[in-house]
Design a protein around this motif. Structure first.
Motif, PDB file in Angstrom:
ATOM      1  N   ASP A  97      -8.598 -27.236 -15.684  1.00  0.00           N
ATOM      2  CA  ASP A  97      -8.741 -28.596 -15.012  1.00  0.00           C
ATOM      3  C   ASP A  97      -7.398 -29.087 -14.779  1.00  0.00           C
ATOM      4  O   ASP A  97      -7.267 -30.252 -14.791  1.00  0.00           O
ATOM      5  CB  ASP A  97      -9.422 -29.334 -15.777  1.00  0.00           C
ATOM      6  N   GLN A  98      -6.340 -28.147 -14.871  1.00  0.00           N
ATOM      7  CA  GLN A  98      -4.773 -28.652 -15.073  1.00  0.00           C
ATOM      8  C   GLN A  98      -4.091 -28.054 -13.634  1.00  0.00           C
ATOM      9  O   GLN A  98      -2.970 -27.664 -13.821  1.00  0.00           O
ATOM     10  CB  GLN A  98      -4.231 -28.306 -16.287  1.00  0.00           C
ATOM     11  N   TYR A  99      -4.652 -27.718 -12.687  1.00  0.00           N
ATOM     12  CA  TYR A  99      -4.082 -27.348 -11.488  1.00  0.00           C
ATOM     13  C   TYR A  99      -3.565 -28.552 -10.524  1.00  0.00           C
ATOM     14  O   TYR A  99      -4.469 -29.563 -10.224  1.00  0.00           O
ATOM     15  CB  TYR A  99      -5.055 -26.465 -10.541  1.00  0.00           C
ATOM     16  N   TYR A 100      -2.572 -28.685  -9.895  1.00  0.00           N
ATOM     17  CA  TYR A 100      -1.818 -29.523  -9.592  1.00  0.00           C
ATOM     18  C   TYR A 100      -1.370 -29.099  -8.029  1.00  0.00           C
ATOM     19  O   TYR A 100      -0.662 -28.122  -7.994  1.00  0.00           O
ATOM     20  CB  TYR A 100      -0.820 -30.154 -10.141  1.00  0.00           C
ATOM     21  N   VAL A 101      -1.358 -29.803  -7.072  1.00  0.00           N
ATOM     22  CA  VAL A 101      -0.887 -29.821  -5.591  1.00  0.00           C
ATOM     23  C   VAL A 101       0.245 -30.297  -5.883  1.00  0.00           C
ATOM     24  O   VAL A 101       0.619 -31.160  -6.083  1.00  0.00           O
ATOM     25  CB  VAL A 101      -1.655 -30.502  -4.634  1.00  0.00           C
ATOM     26  N   ASP A 102       1.287 -29.201  -5.509  1.00  0.00           N
ATOM     27  CA  ASP A 102       2.621 -29.606  -5.745  1.00  0.00           C
ATOM     28  C   ASP A 102       3.153 -30.268  -4.588  1.00  0.00           C
ATOM     29  O   ASP A 102       2.545 -30.502  -3.537  1.00  0.00           O
ATOM     30  CB  ASP A 102       3.431 -28.419  -5.933  1.00  0.00           C
ATOM     31  N   ALA A 103       4.568 -30.596  -4.537  1.00  0.00           N
ATOM     32  CA  ALA A 103       5.008 -31.522  -3.490  1.00  0.00           C
ATOM     33  C   ALA A 103       5.215 -30.896  -2.055  1.00  0.00           C
ATOM     34  O   ALA A 103       5.364 -31.585  -1.151  1.00  0.00           O
ATOM     35  CB  ALA A 103       6.638 -32.075  -3.958  1.00  0.00           C
ATOM     36  N   ASN A 104       5.020 -29.591  -2.184  1.00  0.00           N
ATOM     37  CA  ASN A 104       4.873 -28.735  -0.854  1.00  0.00           C
ATOM     38  C   ASN A 104       3.561 -28.713  -0.458  1.00  0.00           C
ATOM     39  O   ASN A 104       3.392 -27.866   0.632  1.00  0.00           O
ATOM     40  CB  ASN A 104       5.742 -27.459  -0.993  1.00  0.00           C
ATOM     41  N   GLY A 105       2.671 -29.133  -1.257  1.00  0.00           N
ATOM     42  CA  GLY A 105       1.104 -29.011  -0.917  1.00  0.00           C
ATOM     43  C   GLY A 105       0.593 -27.826  -1.391  1.00  0.00           C
ATOM     44  O   GLY A 105      -0.525 -27.183  -0.745  1.00  0.00           O
ATOM     45  N   PHE A 106       1.077 -26.985  -2.066  1.00  0.00           N
ATOM     46  CA  PHE A 106       0.510 -25.680  -2.745  1.00  0.00           C
ATOM     47  C   PHE A 106       0.012 -25.868  -4.181  1.00  0.00           C
ATOM     48  O   PHE A 106       0.485 -26.747  -4.715  1.00  0.00           O
ATOM     49  CB  PHE A 106       1.531 -24.567  -2.679  1.00  0.00           C
ATOM     50  N   ILE A 107      -0.980 -24.971  -4.611  1.00  0.00           N
ATOM     51  CA  ILE A 107      -1.193 -24.756  -6.117  1.00  0.00           C
ATOM     52  C   ILE A 107      -1.139 -23.467  -6.516  1.00  0.00           C
ATOM     53  O   ILE A 107      -0.995 -22.445  -5.587  1.00  0.00           O
ATOM     54  CB  ILE A 107      -2.548 -25.091  -6.243  1.00  0.00           C
ATOM     55  N   GLN A 108      -0.529 -23.104  -7.486  1.00  0.00           N
ATOM     56  CA  GLN A 108      -0.365 -21.733  -8.201  1.00  0.00           C
ATOM     57  C   GLN A 108      -1.636 -21.331  -9.000  1.00  0.00           C
ATOM     58  O   GLN A 108      -2.201 -21.972  -9.836  1.00  0.00           O
ATOM     59  CB  GLN A 108       0.726 -21.616  -9.118  1.00  0.00           C
ATOM     60  N   VAL A 109      -2.400 -20.166  -8.604  1.00  0.00           N
ATOM     61  CA  VAL A 109      -3.508 -19.512  -8.914  1.00  0.00           C
ATOM     62  C   VAL A 109      -3.272 -18.234  -9.676  1.00  0.00           C
ATOM     63  O   VAL A 109      -3.044 -17.308  -8.580  1.00  0.00           O
ATOM     64  CB  VAL A 109      -4.894 -19.802  -8.132  1.00  0.00           C
ATOM     65  N   PRO A 110      -3.531 -17.966 -10.864  1.00  0.00           N
ATOM     66  CA  PRO A 110      -3.183 -16.696 -11.256  1.00  0.00           C
ATOM     67  C   PRO A 110      -4.126 -15.746 -10.576  1.00  0.00           C
ATOM     68  O   PRO A 110      -5.010 -15.906 -10.146  1.00  0.00           O
ATOM     69  CB  PRO A 110      -3.754 -16.532 -12.822  1.00  0.00           C
ATOM     70  N   LEU A 111      -3.386 -14.427 -10.105  1.00  0.00           N
ATOM     71  CA  LEU A 111      -3.916 -13.486  -9.236  1.00  0.00           C
ATOM     72  C   LEU A 111      -3.936 -13.757  -7.787  1.00  0.00           C
ATOM     73  O   LEU A 111      -3.770 -13.030  -6.918  1.00  0.00           O
ATOM     74  CB  LEU A 111      -5.535 -13.128  -9.739  1.00  0.00           C
ATOM     75  N   ALA A 112      -4.411 -15.073  -7.532  1.00  0.00           N
ATOM     76  CA  ALA A 112      -4.444 -15.437  -6.177  1.00  0.00           C
ATOM     77  C   ALA A 112      -3.084 -15.838  -5.371  1.00  0.00           C
ATOM     78  O   ALA A 112      -2.611 -15.777  -4.359  1.00  0.00           O
ATOM     79  CB  ALA A 112      -5.456 -16.651  -5.981  1.00  0.00           C
ATOM     80  N   GLY A 113      -2.156 -16.357  -6.507  1.00  0.00           N
ATOM     81  CA  GLY A 113      -0.972 -16.383  -6.037  1.00  0.00           C
ATOM     82  C   GLY A 113      -0.826 -17.995  -5.636  1.00  0.00           C
ATOM     83  O   GLY A 113      -1.681 -18.988  -5.945  1.00  0.00           O
ATOM     84  N   GLU A 114       0.316 -18.260  -4.923  1.00  0.00           N
ATOM     85  CA  GLU A 114       0.436 -19.467  -4.121  1.00  0.00           C
ATOM     86  C   GLU A 114      -0.526 -19.677  -2.954  1.00  0.00           C
ATOM     87  O   GLU A 114      -0.645 -19.070  -2.081  1.00  0.00           O
ATOM     88  CB  GLU A 114       2.038 -19.667  -3.558  1.00  0.00           C
ATOM     89  N   VAL A 115      -1.244 -21.001  -3.052  1.00  0.00           N
ATOM     90  CA  VAL A 115      -2.291 -21.164  -2.034  1.00  0.00           C
ATOM     91  C   VAL A 115      -1.997 -22.578  -1.493  1.00  0.00           C
ATOM     92  O   VAL A 115      -1.991 -23.477  -2.118  1.00  0.00           O
ATOM     93  CB  VAL A 115      -3.696 -21.019  -2.979  1.00  0.00           C
ATOM     94  N   SER A 116      -2.032 -22.549  -0.415  1.00  0.00           N
ATOM     95  CA  SER A 116      -2.019 -23.761   0.455  1.00  0.00           C
ATOM     96  C   SER A 116      -2.902 -24.598   0.131  1.00  0.00           C
ATOM     97  O   SER A 116      -4.140 -24.472   0.254  1.00  0.00           O
ATOM     98  CB  SER A 116      -1.587 -23.643   1.926  1.00  0.00           C
TER      99      SER A 116
END
Length: 234
Positions: free
Chosen positions: A68-87
Motif C-alpha cells: 500500500d506504498q505505491y506512489y505516483v511520481d512527479a512524472n506520472g509513473f509508478i514503479q512496480v516490481p516485474l512490471a517496471g515503470e507504469v504510466s
C-alpha cells in the motif's frame, strides 16, 4: 512636439508591439484538444489518478508485489516490481490495473489477479497564471472548464492575448501543452476544454494592446491632446 515627431513615435511604438519575438508552437484547434487528452466525455476528475497519489496494489498469491506504498511520481509513473515503470497519471485505477495485469501476464504471471485502490490523493487543484486579474491556485471540480477557470481568476486583463490561453498537463507521463482561443470558445465556435487537477493555465500577453494602453496613458505627457486641440493634423 511636431506632427512628424508624433507620427514617428506612434509608428515605432506600434511596430515594436506587433511581435513579441517568441513564436508559440503549441498545438491549436482540434490538435490542441487531442494533445492534452481532453476528457469531456470521459471519467470524472476525482476518478483520475494524479502525481502524489498513494496506491494500494495487490496481486493475489504474490506478496512481494503487494503493497500500500505505491506512489505516483512527479512524472506520472509508478514503479512496480516485474512490471517496471507504469504510466498512471491521467488514468483511472481500473485502467492502471489492466495495464499492470497485461505487463505481468506477458512474461511473469499467468492470469494475474490485480487490484488497485487509491489510499490517499493530493488536493485537487489547478493554477492560473499570466495576464489575469487574480492569478492563483484554485480547487478543481468535476465540471471545471477553461471558461470557469478564467472566471475564478476574475477574467483576463485588458492586455491579455485571448487567442493564446494555454493549458499545460501531464498526460500518460508526458508534459503536454495546448493553446486555445477564448473568444472562439465564448462565441460557441470551439469546445470549452475541461481543466483537471494538476493543470496549469497560462494567459498570454498582447504586446500590441500593451503598447496602445501605454500610448493612451502617456498621451498627456506627449501633448497629444494639445496637438489635437490646436488642429495640428489639419
Amino acid at each position: 512636439m511636431n506632427r512628424t515627431t508624433l507620427c514617428c513615435t506612434l509608428a515605432l511604438l506600434t511596430l515594436g508591439g506587433c511581435s513579441s519575438g517568441v513564436v508559440n508552437n503549441l498545438p491549436v484547434g482540434p490538435a490542441a484538444y487531442q494533445a492534452i487528452g481532453d476528457q469531456a466525455a470521459g471519467p470524472g476528475v476525482n476518478e483520475v489518478l494524479q502525481a502524489g497519489d498513494r496506491l494500494a496494489i495487490r496481486v493475489i498469491g504474490e506478496p512481494e508485489l503487494t503493497s500500500d506504498q505505491y506512489y505516483v511520481d512527479a512524472n506520472g509513473f509508478i514503479q512496480v516490481p516485474l512490471a517496471g515503470e507504469v504510466s498512471a497519471a491521467g488514468k483511472t485505477a481500473r485502467a492502471l490495473r489492466e495495464d499492470i495485469s497485461t505487463r505481468l501476464a506477458a512474461k511473469y504471471i499467468k492470469h494475474p489477479d490485480v487490484s488497485v485502490i487509491v489510499i490517499e490523493t493530493t488536493r485537487n487543484t489547478y493554477s492560473v497564471e499570466g495576464d489575469v486579474r487574480e492569478p492563483g491556485v484554485f480547487e478543481v471540480g468535476p465540471d471545471t472548464t477553461l471558461l470557469t477557470a478564467m472566471a475564478r481568476a476574475k477574467s483576463p486583463t485588458n492586455v491579455a492575448k485571448l487567442d493564446e490561453v494555454m493549458i499545460f498537463r501531464t498526460v500518460n507521463g508526458q508534459h503536454m501543452g495546448a493553446r486555445f482561443d477564448i473568444q472562439q470558445i465564448r462565441s460557441g465556435n470551439a469546445a470549452d476544454p475541461r481543466v483537471l487537477a494538476g493543470d496549469m493555465v497560462v494567459v498570454g500577453h498582447s504586446n500590441g494592446k500593451g503598447v496602445w494602453r501605454d500610448i493612451l496613458q502617456a498621451a498627456p505627457l506627449l501633448n497629444v491632446f494639445v496637438l489635437l486641440n490646436n488642429n495640428v493634423f489639419n
